[in-house]
Design an enzyme around this catalytic site. Sequence first.
Site, PDB file in Angstrom:
ATOM      1  N   GLU A 116      13.443 -20.409  21.685  1.00 43.18           N
ATOM      2  CA  GLU A 116      13.930 -19.195  21.050  1.00 43.18           C
ATOM      3  C   GLU A 116      14.658 -18.351  22.072  1.00 43.18           C
ATOM      4  OE1 GLU A 116      11.051 -17.512  17.863  1.00 43.18           O
ATOM      5  OE2 GLU A 116       9.806 -18.570  19.327  1.00 43.18           O
ATOM      6  N   LYS A 155       9.913 -18.195  24.331  1.00 38.14           N
ATOM      7  CA  LYS A 155      10.803 -17.093  23.957  1.00 38.14           C
ATOM      8  C   LYS A 155      11.691 -16.720  25.127  1.00 38.14           C
ATOM      9  CE  LYS A 155       7.848 -15.117  20.378  1.00 38.14           C
ATOM     10  NZ  LYS A 155       8.772 -15.364  19.236  1.00 38.14           N
ATOM     11  N   ARG A 198       0.822  -1.224   0.000  1.00 42.70           N
ATOM     12  CA  ARG A 198       0.000   0.000   0.000  1.00 42.70           C
ATOM     13  C   ARG A 198       0.852   1.268   0.000  1.00 42.70           C
ATOM     14  NH1 ARG A 198      -2.375  -0.656   6.195  1.00 42.70           N
ATOM     15  NH2 ARG A 198      -0.345  -1.041   7.112  1.00 42.70           N
ATOM     16  N   HIS A 234       4.027 -25.736  14.468  1.00 41.36           N
ATOM     17  CA  HIS A 234       5.330 -26.406  14.354  1.00 41.36           C
ATOM     18  C   HIS A 234       5.453 -27.643  15.227  1.00 41.36           C
ATOM     19  CE1 HIS A 234       6.121 -22.895  12.201  1.00 41.36           C
ATOM     20  NE2 HIS A 234       6.666 -22.148  13.142  1.00 41.36           N
ATOM     21  N   HIS A 280       6.242 -22.918   7.188  1.00 39.28           N
ATOM     22  CA  HIS A 280       7.628 -22.955   6.694  1.00 39.28           C
ATOM     23  C   HIS A 280       8.470 -24.011   7.399  1.00 39.28           C
ATOM     24  CE1 HIS A 280       7.956 -20.087  10.084  1.00 39.28           C
ATOM     25  NE2 HIS A 280       9.090 -20.687  10.264  1.00 39.28           N
TER      26      HIS A 280
END
Lengths: 455, 455
Positions: free
Chosen positions: B205, B314, B43, B229, B167
């Site tokens: 992570e 995390k 945009r 995942h 992914h």
Amino acid sequence: MAKAITIFGSTGNLMYKKIIPAIDSLYNQNLIEEDTKIYCIARRDCTLQDYIEDAKNYVKEDVDWERLEEKFTYILFDINDGDHYKKLKSRMEKDAIDDVFFYLAVPPRLFPIISKKISQSKLITKEDENKRIVFEKPFGEDLESAKSINKNLWQYFKEEQIYRIDHYLGKEMIQNILVIRFANKLFASGWNNQSIESISVVAKEKEGVMTRGGYYDTIGALKDMFQSHLLQMMALITMDHPTNFTSSAIKDAKVKMFKQLKIKEDDLFLGQYEGYLNEEKVDSNSTTETFVYLKGYIDNERLKGVPIHFLTGKKLDEKRSEIVVHFKDDKTLLDNFENVKPKNNKLIIRVAPEEGVHFQFNIKESGLENIIKQASLEYCHTCNALTNSPEAYEKLLLDLLNQTKTLFTRWDEIESTWEIVETIKHKHIKPYVYSSYEELISKLKNQCEVDCYDL
Amino acid sequence: MAKAITIFGSTGNLMYKKIIPAIDSLYNQNLIEEDTKIYCIARRDCTLQDYIEDAKNYVKEDVDWERLEEKFTYILFDINDGDHYKKLKSRMEKDAIDDVFFYLAVPPRLFPIISKKISQSKLITKEDENKRIVFEKPFGEDLESAKSINKNLWQYFKEEQIYRIDHYLGKEMIQNILVIRFANKLFASGWNNQSIESISVVAKEKEGVMTRGGYYDTIGALKDMFQSHLLQMMALITMDHPTNFTSSAIKDAKVKMFKQLKIKEDDLFLGQYEGYLNEEKVDSNSTTETFVYLKGYIDNERLKGVPIHFLTGKKLDEKRSEIVVHFKDDKTLLDNFENVKPKNNKLIIRVAPEEGVHFQFNIKESGLENIIKQASLEYCHTCNALTNSPEAYEKLLLDLLNQTKTLFTRWDEIESTWEIVETIKHKHIKPYVYSSYEELISKLKNQCEVDCYDL
């Protein structure tokens, strides 16, 4: 009261190459009591000093000769003379020995006379719990002679007093086979004809008969290597889970495999290396095999249909003893992949000269295309152990001192392995004369099925 | 006629970090046809040159910008304006595009409007076999919204035209799991509760929410990582042998595992890292979890009783995704050994950041004593592949170009994984605030059973 080790054949190769270095090493590790006496028996008329000086020419290891001289007693001995045994007995009594093993590091033809006289002189009576007699393989030259030797032995000794050495059983990786198989459930549960495609049991030697020509020519590869080392390796790699892990339960499980092994006679292949007939003390018309390949099957539900390839010989491309377990691939999966090489998937237990485990399995190659390749996982036992890997003989001598029988062969193991050899009608086969390993294998592959040996 | 790739959200992180480098790499390998057009939709009102100049600030890889500029078309776009879709359609017709996928690299809340307008403008009709639409996860924020999104999609598109990207499925080691399991019969036959003691599925992570706070705070670790995942990894590592290795048979087998997974709610543990409440765009009273541990079981005969440990979060000690399969030891054997540490025996499939396989099994330690130790076998996938390991997105884009659906998730996979999340009543649990991984794990171990996480 003290312990003793008595070695008949103290001027022989085995004494120099294996027993002396092993004894020295056990002293280094304080695993032999200080007052243990070592009686070195041989027929050479010499002093202990002469004996030691001579031994220095043959022992390659850097041993502590001063210490050994202190522990050793050299005894000139005629094995046919009963008086010599009696004198030995008096000597031991004088030395206050009450725990001893007699190690017969002599040719097997001398086993009967020495056994008989040891018994007659009461060096060992059946009542002596701490006296034992130790033999090196071969235990006979066929089933009949083995039986006869054994019958003889049982006349003089109890089975518990008899220790039959197969030095292969003392090797680290041989001791390790059961741990690898049974301490890892992944291996344990895949150990069957659903997972295993074939097993190879291999003992290759680079050298010829060297100075052993006279003895070897009467024996050949089948009896020298197959009957003992190869069949022992086979039994350990194929046996069922033993009822427990005591020496006797393991032997029971092994004997079961010996009895279930069926040899495929059609695939028997014998070879003789070029130049063998010119070796010292070898009959110039000898048809003794210096190489043998044969294929067998274990006749039980679990391993039905899994070929076992045995291969052993002299003057081959390298010195190597190993067991290779080939696992099956999944054809329905592999159909989706390109460039699939079959039989990538294997476990190799390396016994000699290096010791270790090599595990190779299929993975997808990294990248955008579907290609299977092999992941190679190496575990080098000797590398990790550094200098700590004991020679097989150290372990065997230590077990002899401690009266631990796990690594010694029981009579029914001997009997059933000779029974296997008995079924192999190899006498009428003239061995193929080979000049190189490559040529031999190429000839072998032409003759038998393609998969006869696929290392 | 030519192919095209159309990306909605071309000024987003995903475009810069993953899609542009992947496209560049595919061009390097000649895997994209020369005349393929790339329509970059966003945009921001700017020229292609401006767009590229700006992108250079975000794309870390060394890509060929000149070539990309030649292939790229930048399109200023208002996703709410139907006319813009029509203009895009005209543009594609002018460019003679007959094979295209529309990649929605935008927040999921925009999926409905874009889908609707793509359909209304006839950019894709249900009859177009070579037109497809691609979504990034998450596919909804719970079962209900996922169902609603999907119902919506099916209104406009056929399931065959819908590509749902996870992914993780493009990662080398994820693609490798089935090969490792099924191309190696040894693994295949030991894949059951006789051999396997437990399975851990881990995605740790090191970073916090970074710039994703606003989105993340509405989602949390359970939906962000576990639903996709972790469950995908779980399904691949536990599934039965598929009837064949086509995309649909593999998906069938995976869905079966999703349906058989039972979560043990007592062992649910949620955490929130210290400082999370101060992150940009995070509600200062948020109870969103940034860490989740939970335990499940597969309710079938083969894997009955094997605990599956899920762990993700995390701000933990390291970035690491992996699957650990712990195998059982043989207690009857180990009783004969000293110093036995249990659970030495495991297979680790490393997914990220490094890729590889680590296999650890029990052997007898070299030496005269009976000690079990572990042999560690390492296969580093990335090491062997050198620079050849493709980023997951390359593989996914290539499959999108070639209409290969294996690595994309089917609707029933989405549905059944959301059903699992639905059963987990985590809303009433206030997450434990952790300042370090060590502290978190120690707290976790106190709360649940000792074996809850034993890496």
